[in-house]
Design a protein around this motif. Structure first.
Motif, PDB file in Angstrom:
ATOM      1  N   TRP A 180     -13.631   7.920   0.445  1.00 28.21           N
ATOM      2  CA  TRP A 180     -12.359   7.275   0.767  1.00 28.21           C
ATOM      3  C   TRP A 180     -11.240   8.243   0.407  1.00 28.21           C
ATOM      4  CZ3 TRP A 180     -10.946   2.708   2.988  1.00 28.21           C
ATOM      5  CH2 TRP A 180     -11.938   1.729   3.167  1.00 28.21           C
ATOM      6  N   LEU A 235     -10.286  -0.127  -1.498  1.00 27.06           N
ATOM      7  CA  LEU A 235      -9.977   1.091  -2.236  1.00 27.06           C
ATOM      8  C   LEU A 235      -9.557   0.756  -3.666  1.00 27.06           C
ATOM      9  CD1 LEU A 235      -9.903   4.105  -2.010  1.00 27.06           C
ATOM     10  CD2 LEU A 235      -7.645   3.950  -0.952  1.00 27.06           C
ATOM     11  N   LYS A 259      -4.865   5.980   4.907  1.00 29.45           N
ATOM     12  CA  LYS A 259      -6.144   5.956   4.213  1.00 29.45           C
ATOM     13  C   LYS A 259      -7.285   5.958   5.222  1.00 29.45           C
ATOM     14  CE  LYS A 259      -4.862   2.029   2.332  1.00 29.45           C
ATOM     15  NZ  LYS A 259      -3.788   1.531   3.223  1.00 29.45           N
TER      16      LYS A 259
END
Length: 371
Positions: A180, A235, A259
């Motif tokens: 991520w 996240l 993101k």
């Protein structure tokens, strides 16, 4: 050799195009996207990449958009600093050893330079097939045209279509990890890269990319769980076990932040040639390594600049290409091996003899030698 086709408008393709155009070559660049501009998350750019970017005149335009730094902090998940190490100056003593940037900023500079140089750019266009003929390549393009070039350079990434056309049997492979990434705010104290170990995920970290921004990341399993959470919620969940600067990062993440999640894949064509006649592959099309020592962009830039140097030499083109390939394979092998070793240690932390800092430092120290 005068007329060259470059396939792919990422870092490898753009740097190669600029290096060749500056030698007086006639370069045509194919980019499969119809809208070609800087995109992407944060990126760590090491000194050997900066050296290559300086060679094509891009460094002075890139530096003001970045955040250079000299150290790497290794931290415990609770935020305590375990050790701080100096980053080897892989680009030489006069360049920053490392800097953080938005990939989109780096790409935008290269794209602008290509347009300013008057390079022919064909957007929304792919290489469909090719035919090697004596001292040339006939390329069939997706716009229906057929064109002849002295050389084709395929820089079309880990998902390269040209790799199959060239008869290379290697395919990308899973690393067992996912990542991520998020671009968000940072504090003034977060002025160098930090990597956090011994937390609930494989690893987390951040890199400053400007005076007030950083990109943060966390290594996870390669499949995003179907848990009903939004990307922002997921996240934050993953980062809940990391503290110190990550408390600020976690609280600063909103739905508006850039993101993304992706499985980490890798590729290294080590036992087959990177060329088929006068078609040669470079960059991630033949060597894409996990980002554990942040050398992906650097190795792509090195490929591009060094290939242009070989093509400026006198001698049989095929022999020059083969010499380039053998030289680059030796260089890239060390990066790939170190990256895969680090990935294996992330996946199997119970192993004895783990020396993450030592392997990272050793691999980067080797890269202080000329490409």
């Amino acid at each position: 050799m005068k007329n060259i086709l470059v396939v792919g408008g990422g870092i490898s393709g753009t740097v190669a195009t600029l290096a060749l155009q500056q030698q007086g070559k006639n370069v045509t660049l194919l980019e499969r996207s119809e809208h070609w501009h800087g995109v992407g998350h944060g990126i760590t750019v090491q000194g050997n990449a900066l050296k290559a970017l300086r060679e094509v005149g891009a460094l002075e335009r890139i530096l003001p958009r970045t955040h250079p730094f000299t150290e790497l902090q290794l931290r415990h998940a609770d935020g305590r600093i375990i050790t701080t190490v100096d980053t080897p100056r892989t680009g030489g003593p006069e360049l920053p050893p490392t800097l953080g940037a938005l990939r989109s900023e780096l790409q935008s500079v290269l794209v602008d330079m290509i347009h300013e140089a008057g390079v022919e750019v064909l957007l929304g266009t792919r290489l469909i097939s090719y035919r090697n003929e004596q001292n040339s390549v006939v390329a069939q393009l997706s716009d229906g045209t057929s064109r002849r070039f002295d050389l084709v350079i395929a820089a079309d990434g880990i998902n390269s279509e040209t790799r199959k056309l060239a008869g290379i049997t290697h395919e990308k492979k899973p690393s067992g990890l996912g990542i991520w990434r998020v671009v968000t705010c940072r504090t003034p104290e977060m002025n160098c890269a930090s990597v956090f170990h011994h937390g609930p995920q494989y690893k987390a970290g951040y890199t400053p990319i400007s005076a007030d921004l950083c990109y943060a990341y966390v290594l996870t399993d390669p499949v995003r769980p179907d848990n009903g959470l939004s990307d922002t919620e997921e996240l934050k969940r993953l980062l809940a076990g990391y503290h110190g600067p990550f408390d600020f990062i976690r609280e600063s993440i909103t739905e508006e932040n850039m993101k993304n999640f992706q499985p980490i894949e890798w590729l290294f064509v080590d036992d087959e040639s990177w060329r088929d006649g006068r078609v040669i592959l470079i960059g991630d099309a033949v060597h894409a390594c996990p980002p554990l020592i942040a050398q992906g962009a650097a190795q792509c830039c090195e490929d591009a600049v060094l290939l242009a140097e070989y093509l400026a030499q006198d001698g049989p083109v095929e022999a020059l290409l083969d010499e380039f390939i053998q030289r680059r394979k030796k260089r890239v092998a060390g990066v790939v091996e170190a990256s895969l070793q680090l990935a294996d240690w992330e996946l199997h932390p119970e192993q004895e003899g783990i020396d993450t800092a030592g392997v990272m430092a050793g691999a980067l120290q080797q890269l202080t030698q000329p490409a």
